[in-house]
Design a protein around this motif. Sequence first.
Motif, PDB file in Angstrom:
ATOM      1  N   ALA A  37      26.989  42.870  50.519  1.00 38.56           N
ATOM      2  CA  ALA A  37      25.869  41.934  50.456  1.00 38.56           C
ATOM      3  C   ALA A  37      25.807  41.129  51.748  1.00 38.56           C
ATOM      4  N   ASP A  38      24.711  41.303  52.512  1.00 44.49           N
ATOM      5  CA  ASP A  38      24.527  40.592  53.784  1.00 44.49           C
ATOM      6  C   ASP A  38      25.723  40.803  54.707  1.00 44.49           C
ATOM      7  N   SER A  39      26.143  42.085  54.814  1.00 42.54           N
ATOM      8  CA  SER A  39      27.252  42.480  55.701  1.00 42.54           C
ATOM      9  C   SER A  39      28.585  41.876  55.277  1.00 42.54           C
ATOM     10  N   GLU A  40      28.673  41.407  54.047  1.00 38.81           N
ATOM     11  CA  GLU A  40      29.926  40.867  53.516  1.00 38.81           C
ATOM     12  C   GLU A  40      30.373  41.704  52.322  1.00 38.81           C
ATOM     13  N   ILE A  41      31.638  42.135  52.334  1.00 38.79           N
ATOM     14  CA  ILE A  41      32.183  42.939  51.247  1.00 38.79           C
ATOM     15  C   ILE A  41      32.630  42.013  50.121  1.00 38.79           C
ATOM     16  N   LYS A  42      32.114  42.276  48.944  1.00 36.81           N
ATOM     17  CA  LYS A  42      32.492  41.495  47.768  1.00 36.81           C
ATOM     18  C   LYS A  42      33.130  42.437  46.742  1.00 36.81           C
ATOM     19  N   TYR A  91      38.810  46.025  37.815  1.00 29.45           N
ATOM     20  CA  TYR A  91      37.835  46.319  38.864  1.00 29.45           C
ATOM     21  C   TYR A  91      36.530  46.798  38.262  1.00 29.45           C
ATOM     22  N   VAL A  92      35.406  46.287  38.834  1.00 32.21           N
ATOM     23  CA  VAL A  92      34.073  46.689  38.393  1.00 32.21           C
ATOM     24  C   VAL A  92      33.293  47.352  39.521  1.00 32.21           C
ATOM     25  N   ALA A  93      33.231  46.710  40.710  1.00 33.35           N
ATOM     26  CA  ALA A  93      32.405  47.261  41.788  1.00 33.35           C
ATOM     27  C   ALA A  93      32.791  46.639  43.121  1.00 33.35           C
ATOM     28  N   THR A  94      32.453  47.327  44.185  1.00 30.57           N
ATOM     29  CA  THR A  94      32.518  46.807  45.554  1.00 30.57           C
ATOM     30  C   THR A  94      31.096  46.711  46.072  1.00 30.57           C
ATOM     31  N   ILE A  95      30.677  45.524  46.514  1.00 30.06           N
ATOM     32  CA  ILE A  95      29.303  45.267  46.916  1.00 30.06           C
ATOM     33  C   ILE A  95      29.269  44.863  48.385  1.00 30.06           C
ATOM     34  N   PHE A 128      57.796  41.644  37.937  1.00 31.39           N
ATOM     35  CA  PHE A 128      57.561  40.395  38.654  1.00 31.39           C
ATOM     36  C   PHE A 128      57.022  40.696  40.055  1.00 31.39           C
ATOM     37  N   ASN A 129      56.455  39.639  40.671  1.00 34.36           N
ATOM     38  CA  ASN A 129      56.032  39.719  42.070  1.00 34.36           C
ATOM     39  C   ASN A 129      55.174  40.964  42.331  1.00 34.36           C
ATOM     40  N   ILE A 130      54.175  41.173  41.468  1.00 32.99           N
ATOM     41  CA  ILE A 130      53.384  42.400  41.509  1.00 32.99           C
ATOM     42  C   ILE A 130      52.242  42.255  42.507  1.00 32.99           C
ATOM     43  N   SER A 131      52.143  43.205  43.407  1.00 34.09           N
ATOM     44  CA  SER A 131      51.029  43.275  44.347  1.00 34.09           C
ATOM     45  C   SER A 131      50.412  44.662  44.228  1.00 34.09           C
ATOM     46  N   ASP A 132      49.194  44.727  43.693  1.00 35.08           N
ATOM     47  CA  ASP A 132      48.540  46.008  43.420  1.00 35.08           C
ATOM     48  C   ASP A 132      47.732  46.439  44.640  1.00 35.08           C
ATOM     49  N   HIS A 133      48.156  47.555  45.261  1.00 31.06           N
ATOM     50  CA  HIS A 133      47.488  48.041  46.470  1.00 31.06           C
ATOM     51  C   HIS A 133      46.236  48.854  46.154  1.00 31.06           C
ATOM     52  N   HIS A 134      46.005  49.195  44.895  1.00 26.17           N
ATOM     53  CA  HIS A 134      44.932  50.127  44.541  1.00 26.17           C
ATOM     54  C   HIS A 134      43.805  49.486  43.735  1.00 26.17           C
ATOM     55  N   LEU A 135      44.013  48.298  43.177  1.00 24.17           N
ATOM     56  CA  LEU A 135      43.039  47.709  42.269  1.00 24.17           C
ATOM     57  C   LEU A 135      41.662  47.570  42.913  1.00 24.17           C
ATOM     58  N   LEU A 136      41.604  47.146  44.180  1.00 19.57           N
ATOM     59  CA  LEU A 136      40.322  46.874  44.837  1.00 19.57           C
ATOM     60  C   LEU A 136      39.778  48.087  45.575  1.00 19.57           C
ATOM     61  N   ARG A 137      40.277  49.281  45.263  1.00 12.53           N
ATOM     62  CA  ARG A 137      39.695  50.540  45.738  1.00 12.53           C
ATOM     63  C   ARG A 137      39.522  50.564  47.262  1.00 12.53           C
TER      64      ARG A 137
END
Length: 362
Positions: free
Chosen positions: A199-204, A193-197, A109-118
């Motif tokens: 785009a126009d100085s914004e991290i997606k 997770y697929v990618a970190t982009i 429960f109450n899971i917060s993944d610190h690694h998923l978004l690399r």
Amino acid sequence: SLTGTGGNVSFSKSGKGHLNYLAYFRWNSPQLELNDVGYLREADLATQIFWMGYHIWEPRGILKDLDFNLTQWSSWNFGTENSIIGFNFNTRLLFKNNWSLILMGNRNFNISDHHLLRGGPSYRMNRRGINSLTINSDDRRSLYSAFTFSTLTTKDNLRKGNNFLLELSYKPSERLNVGINPSYSELSNEELYVATINADSEIKYILGKIDQKTLSASIRINYTFLPDLSLEYWGQPFVSMGKYSDFKEVINPDARDYKKRFSTYSESQIIKTSDNYLVDSDLDGIGDFEFSNPDFTVREFLSNLVLRWEFQPGSTAYMVWNQSRENYLLKNDSGMLPEMKSLFGSNSKNVFLVKLSFRFGR
């Protein structure tokens, strides 16, 4: 930096009596950095574990032995942010014919993944559960078998899967032992997770749904010619295929409602090319960014053949043949069995090794 602190404290009872337990607490402060002098998997983490087990060894009815185990755990960072609360219950029933049954239930429960978004922010996950059942036959027999079925479920079915594992071992004589452990699993995960982009100085942060199937087997054959001369073989064919769809952009990673955590791209916002996906997030007809097609097929075969000869007490010679066949393909357009068949047509890497171990003195 070595200005931080880390350590663990535990209190336990084991041995006499039916009831045993363990209380454990471990911490690594944010300032603790040991990678220059050792290995530290993660800092800024405090973990608490409590385990309790009850063992009944007096035969009762059809039962010869009975175990109950309960485990509870939780973790926080030093900002008092809770990252997980978990419970596990399992029981083992040993019958008088020496067959056994193992039941397990796991809840997080109450899971917060610190690694998923690399390297990005923590991402909240829905609560999940794992249930499994294992049946073991009498391991004293020449033919032994075990079967395990496990299933994964989450709230709102964002992640689900099944796993089947069969273990067979046959010992027709004192010299020969043959074993095979095939397994098959299916996994569907909406938030992978697929990618970190940029785009126009914004991290997606881009996530996608994966449907993955994995088929593998471990094969062992051991033959003893003489007490000091034996031949051992191990091989493992492995095929895993993953297909992605329903790509989405993270918008509020800490939202408890999964529908607010991300925004799924519509068919008019994303176009698939031969090797990439082009995203037009604002629908102005101009692609804003692209990322690689993450579909994959992994084919792998590993094997070892070892001849072991103890030519004098304490001194042994090993002659080893290692073979590996590996392919990582950026596609998912064929079935599991055709990929398994084509595995053995892949180019192989062979290593031959001789190792000698000597004992000096008496």
